[in-house]
Design an enzyme around this catalytic site. Structure first.
Site, PDB file in Angstrom:
ATOM      1  N   ASN A  78       0.745  -1.229  -0.088  1.00  0.00           N
ATOM      2  CA  ASN A  78       0.055  -0.181  -0.375  1.00  0.00           C
ATOM      3  C   ASN A  78       1.050   0.672  -0.064  1.00  0.00           C
ATOM      4  OD1 ASN A  78       0.445   0.835   2.707  1.00  0.00           O
ATOM      5  ND2 ASN A  78      -0.239  -1.415   3.582  1.00  0.00           N
ATOM      6  N   PRO A 103      -2.553 -12.106  10.641  1.00  0.00           N
ATOM      7  CA  PRO A 103      -3.005 -11.546  12.383  1.00  0.00           C
ATOM      8  C   PRO A 103      -3.052 -10.321  11.655  1.00  0.00           C
ATOM      9  CG  PRO A 103      -0.759 -12.211  11.484  1.00  0.00           C
ATOM     10  CD  PRO A 103      -1.567 -12.396  10.837  1.00  0.00           C
ATOM     11  N   ASP A 104      -4.670 -10.412  13.066  1.00  0.00           N
ATOM     12  CA  ASP A 104      -4.732  -8.521  13.402  1.00  0.00           C
ATOM     13  C   ASP A 104      -3.832  -8.581  14.676  1.00  0.00           C
ATOM     14  OD1 ASP A 104      -5.665  -6.553  14.062  1.00  0.00           O
ATOM     15  OD2 ASP A 104      -7.638  -6.337  13.160  1.00  0.00           O
ATOM     16  N   ASP A 140      -4.626  -6.834   5.572  1.00  0.00           N
ATOM     17  CA  ASP A 140      -5.363  -7.930   6.228  1.00  0.00           C
ATOM     18  C   ASP A 140      -5.758  -8.738   4.999  1.00  0.00           C
ATOM     19  OD1 ASP A 140      -6.131  -5.481   7.706  1.00  0.00           O
ATOM     20  OD2 ASP A 140      -7.819  -5.143   6.403  1.00  0.00           O
ATOM     21  N   LYS A 142     -11.874  -3.840  18.272  1.00  0.00           N
ATOM     22  CA  LYS A 142     -10.453  -4.166  18.674  1.00  0.00           C
ATOM     23  C   LYS A 142      -9.850  -3.477  20.063  1.00  0.00           C
ATOM     24  CE  LYS A 142      -8.770  -3.659  13.804  1.00  0.00           C
ATOM     25  NZ  LYS A 142      -7.830  -3.911  12.957  1.00  0.00           N
ATOM     26  N   LYS A 196     -14.290   0.016  15.320  1.00  0.00           N
ATOM     27  CA  LYS A 196     -12.484  -0.427  15.021  1.00  0.00           C
ATOM     28  C   LYS A 196     -12.035  -0.029  16.961  1.00  0.00           C
ATOM     29  CE  LYS A 196     -11.250  -0.012  10.527  1.00  0.00           C
ATOM     30  NZ  LYS A 196     -10.371   0.981   9.215  1.00  0.00           N
ATOM     31  N   PHE A 230      -4.537   3.444  14.363  1.00  0.00           N
ATOM     32  CA  PHE A 230      -4.971   4.571  13.967  1.00  0.00           C
ATOM     33  C   PHE A 230      -5.892   3.986  12.526  1.00  0.00           C
ATOM     34  CE2 PHE A 230      -2.404   8.262  12.970  1.00  0.00           C
ATOM     35  CZ  PHE A 230      -1.299   8.232  14.521  1.00  0.00           C
TER      36      PHE A 230
HETATM   37  O1  PMT Z   1       3.366   5.840   6.474  1.00  0.00           O
HETATM   38  P1  PMT Z   1       2.622   7.672   5.790  1.00  0.00           P
HETATM   39  O2  PMT Z   1       2.263   8.150   4.851  1.00  0.00           O
HETATM   40  O3  PMT Z   1       2.631   8.328   7.082  1.00  0.00           O
HETATM   41  O4  PMT Z   1       0.752   7.652   6.363  1.00  0.00           O
HETATM   42  C1  PMT Z   1      -0.158   7.097   7.346  1.00  0.00           C
HETATM   43  C2  PMT Z   1      -1.054   6.131   7.380  1.00  0.00           C
HETATM   44  C3  PMT Z   1      -1.726   6.551   6.365  1.00  0.00           C
HETATM   45  C4  PMT Z   1      -0.872   4.490   7.134  1.00  0.00           C
HETATM   46  C5  PMT Z   1      -1.566   6.066   8.898  1.00  0.00           C
HETATM   47  O5  PMT Z   1      -1.879   7.525   9.712  1.00  0.00           O
HETATM   48  C6  PMT Z   1      -2.424   5.258   9.250  1.00  0.00           C
HETATM   49  O6  PMT Z   1      -3.972   5.672   8.716  1.00  0.00           O
HETATM   50  N1  PMT Z   1      -2.350   4.360   9.895  1.00  0.00           N
HETATM   51  C7  PMT Z   1      -3.506   2.879   9.746  1.00  0.00           C
HETATM   52  C8  PMT Z   1      -3.727   2.174   9.066  1.00  0.00           C
HETATM   53  C9  PMT Z   1      -4.828   1.186   8.918  1.00  0.00           C
HETATM   54  O7  PMT Z   1      -3.847   0.005   8.362  1.00  0.00           O
HETATM   55  O8  PMT Z   1      -5.396   1.603   9.159  1.00  0.00           O
HETATM   56  P2  PMT Z   1      -6.588  -0.089   9.960  1.00  0.00           P
HETATM   57  O9  PMT Z   1      -7.912   1.368   9.463  1.00  0.00           O
HETATM   58  O10 PMT Z   1      -6.968  -0.838   8.180  1.00  0.00           O
HETATM   59  O11 PMT Z   1      -6.086  -0.463  10.996  1.00  0.00           O
HETATM   60  C10 PMT Z   1      -6.768   0.092  11.793  1.00  0.00           C
HETATM   61  C11 PMT Z   1      -5.489  -0.443  12.387  1.00  0.00           C
HETATM   62  O12 PMT Z   1      -5.612  -1.751  12.883  1.00  0.00           O
HETATM   63  C12 PMT Z   1      -4.065   0.430  12.714  1.00  0.00           C
HETATM   64  O13 PMT Z   1      -3.837   0.821  13.439  1.00  0.00           O
HETATM   65  C13 PMT Z   1      -2.862  -0.844  12.188  1.00  0.00           C
HETATM   66  O14 PMT Z   1      -1.824  -1.061  12.432  1.00  0.00           O
HETATM   67  C14 PMT Z   1      -4.006  -2.076  12.857  1.00  0.00           C
HETATM   68  N2  PMT Z   1      -3.754  -3.038  11.886  1.00  0.00           N
HETATM   69  C15 PMT Z   1      -4.912  -3.124  11.209  1.00  0.00           C
HETATM   70  C16 PMT Z   1      -4.730  -4.857  10.601  1.00  0.00           C
HETATM   71  C17 PMT Z   1      -4.132  -5.888  10.897  1.00  0.00           C
HETATM   72  N3  PMT Z   1      -3.775  -6.985  10.445  1.00  0.00           N
HETATM   73  N4  PMT Z   1      -3.213  -5.522  12.249  1.00  0.00           N
HETATM   74  C18 PMT Z   1      -3.030  -4.218  12.279  1.00  0.00           C
HETATM   75  O15 PMT Z   1      -2.427  -4.580  13.488  1.00  0.00           O
END
Ligand code: PMT
Length: 407
Positions: free
Chosen positions: A214, A312-313, A283, A348, A344, A330
């Protein structure tokens, strides 16, 4: 003086030099700050150039000295907004009575006052002037107003002055200036805490030459790592592939895939007080990463189908662990930002979640800026567009406030 003020290493200090007899001390200060690992750029006011030449400071700082607001050459090289964004700290040494007055009244009629107005980073002034000028009600009112607005006042010192008077108004000794500057970088909000941060993208292999990933650049996660270090924390940075240099004092663990990130997070979890998941974790991953490069048109097919399995999450597992670190996520969303982020937060079991709109190209992925809403069980706060660095400082403050409430 102790030669290992780690807090100054790699700090970007914009040194403002204003007109006064103490301006020559900016030369030694520049060299000594560099000895501590700080990166220095310099703005001089026109009257400062009457006391010390720009060439001297240019040679010492190894960067062009910035003098004018409306010089097209220097503006195109590094304009006033870039200078303001570049700086971790604006340090004005010496700060004349005239400069304090202009800063207090919000002038922006030369480069230094304009950069101070445009900056989001802290500003510190080290006044140096005749004791009568320092004691005047106007100067006292100006310095008090600046302090009330968050400007850091370093000095002045008391003693014999260049003009022969004795009193308050001397520039602080260089050793004390360096110490005071280093202290500005350590807010102490997370002293004694170990913060683990995931950052950047993950790459999920399809075959030995291809992967799915990504647009995450790592900028937000690395900025947060720096802010946590500035707040006195020990930082473990688990990072996917990025083009960035990790903050100097962070313990960097480089990973590639989500599984790899997961395993490294788990192996350091027992050391962690605060976990922040900034990484954009895939994911899903291809069910089978092929050992050999997939050939075009294998079996004469015009389509290629890949089967995916769930990764895994990482953050959900962290939030489920016992003892549970303070867990911050985030949420990268493209619609219904706040509602999806709150979902979330609950699902989570996070303590905080920071929602950003990654459909907006001006913020989010790979931008230096972000605009977010920070949510927790009982509340939220909207953060307007700001640099990822400024946002990170605010996130650190909010985390430290929540942790204190917990105790
Ligand atoms: O890196 P940059 O270019 O500065 O951009 C920053 C960003 C946009 C990446 C950052 O601000 C951001 O939003 N990060 C979270 C990205 C993300 O995966 O979001 P999500 O909504 O899909 O996931 C929610 C949370 O679960 C996140 O904290 C993520 O790290 C975590 N996660 C998700 C999937 C997974 N399998 N394991 C996780 O830990």
């Amino acid at each position: 003086m102790d030669n290992t003020l780690l807090t100054l290493r790699n700090r970007r200090i914009l040194l403002g030099v204003t007109g006064g007899i103490a301006a020559y001390k900016a030369a030694e200060l520049t060299r000594r700050l560099q000895d501590q690992g700080a990166k220095i750029r310099i703005i001089m006011t026109r009257s400062a150039t009457e006391f010390i030449t720009p060439l001297t400071l240019q040679a010492l700082s190894t960067n062009p000295v910035h003098l004018d607001l409306l010089n097209p050459d220097t503006e195109s090289a590094m304009g006033h907004i870039e200078l303001a964004r570049w700086a971790d700290l604006i340090l004005i040494v010496p700060a004349s009575a005239n400069f304090l007055a202009r800063l207090a009244s919000g002038h922006s009629d030369d480069l230094l006052t304009t950069v101070c107005l445009a900056a989001e980073c802290p500003v510190a002034v080290a006044p140096a002037m005749n004791q009568a000028m320092w004691a005047k009600p106007a100067t006292q009112a100006n310095q008090k107003l600046l302090v009330s607005r968050g400007v850091h006042l370093l000095g002045p010192d008391h003693g014999i002055q260049a003009c022969g008077d004795t009193g308050a108004g001397r520039l602080l000794e260089i050793d004390r200036l360096i110490l005071a500057t280093s202290e500005l970088f350590d807010s102490g909000e997370l002293t004694g805490k170990t913060v683990m941060i995931t950052a950047g993208p993950t790459r999920e292999a399809i075959d030995p030459v291809r992967y799915i990933s990504n647009h995450s650049s790592g900028k937000q996660g690395y900025a947060l790592a720096q802010a946590a270090l500035d707040a006195g924390a020990r930082v473990i940075l688990i990072s996917g592939p990025t083009q960035l240099a990790a903050p100097d004092r962070a313990e960097l663990v480089s990973v590639v895939s989500a599984q790899d990130m997961h395993d490294n997070v788990q192996s350091r979890l027992s050391e962690t007080d605060i976990f922040v998941g900034v990484a954009a974790v895939a994911d899903y991953r291809p069910k089978l990463a092929q050992n050999q490069k997939i050939k075009k048109n294998a079996a004469n097919k015009r389509t290629l189908t890949l089967e995916f399995v769930e990764n895994p999450d990482i953050i959900a597992e962290v939030a489920d662990s016992v003892p549970k670190p303070f867990t911050v996520g985030f949420a990268a969303e493209t619609e219904n930002i706040e509602a999806y982020a709150r979902k979330k937060l609950i699902e989570k079991k996070l303590d905080l979640i920071i929602a950003n709109n990654v459909a907006n190209a001006q913020i989010g992925f790979n931008s230096d800026l972000n605009e977010t809403t920070i949510l927790w069980q009982e509340g939220k706060v909207n953060m307007p567009t700001m640099s990822k660095r400024a946002l990170s400082e605010k996130i650190v403050t909010i985390i430290s406030q929540h942790i204190k409430q917990r105790i």
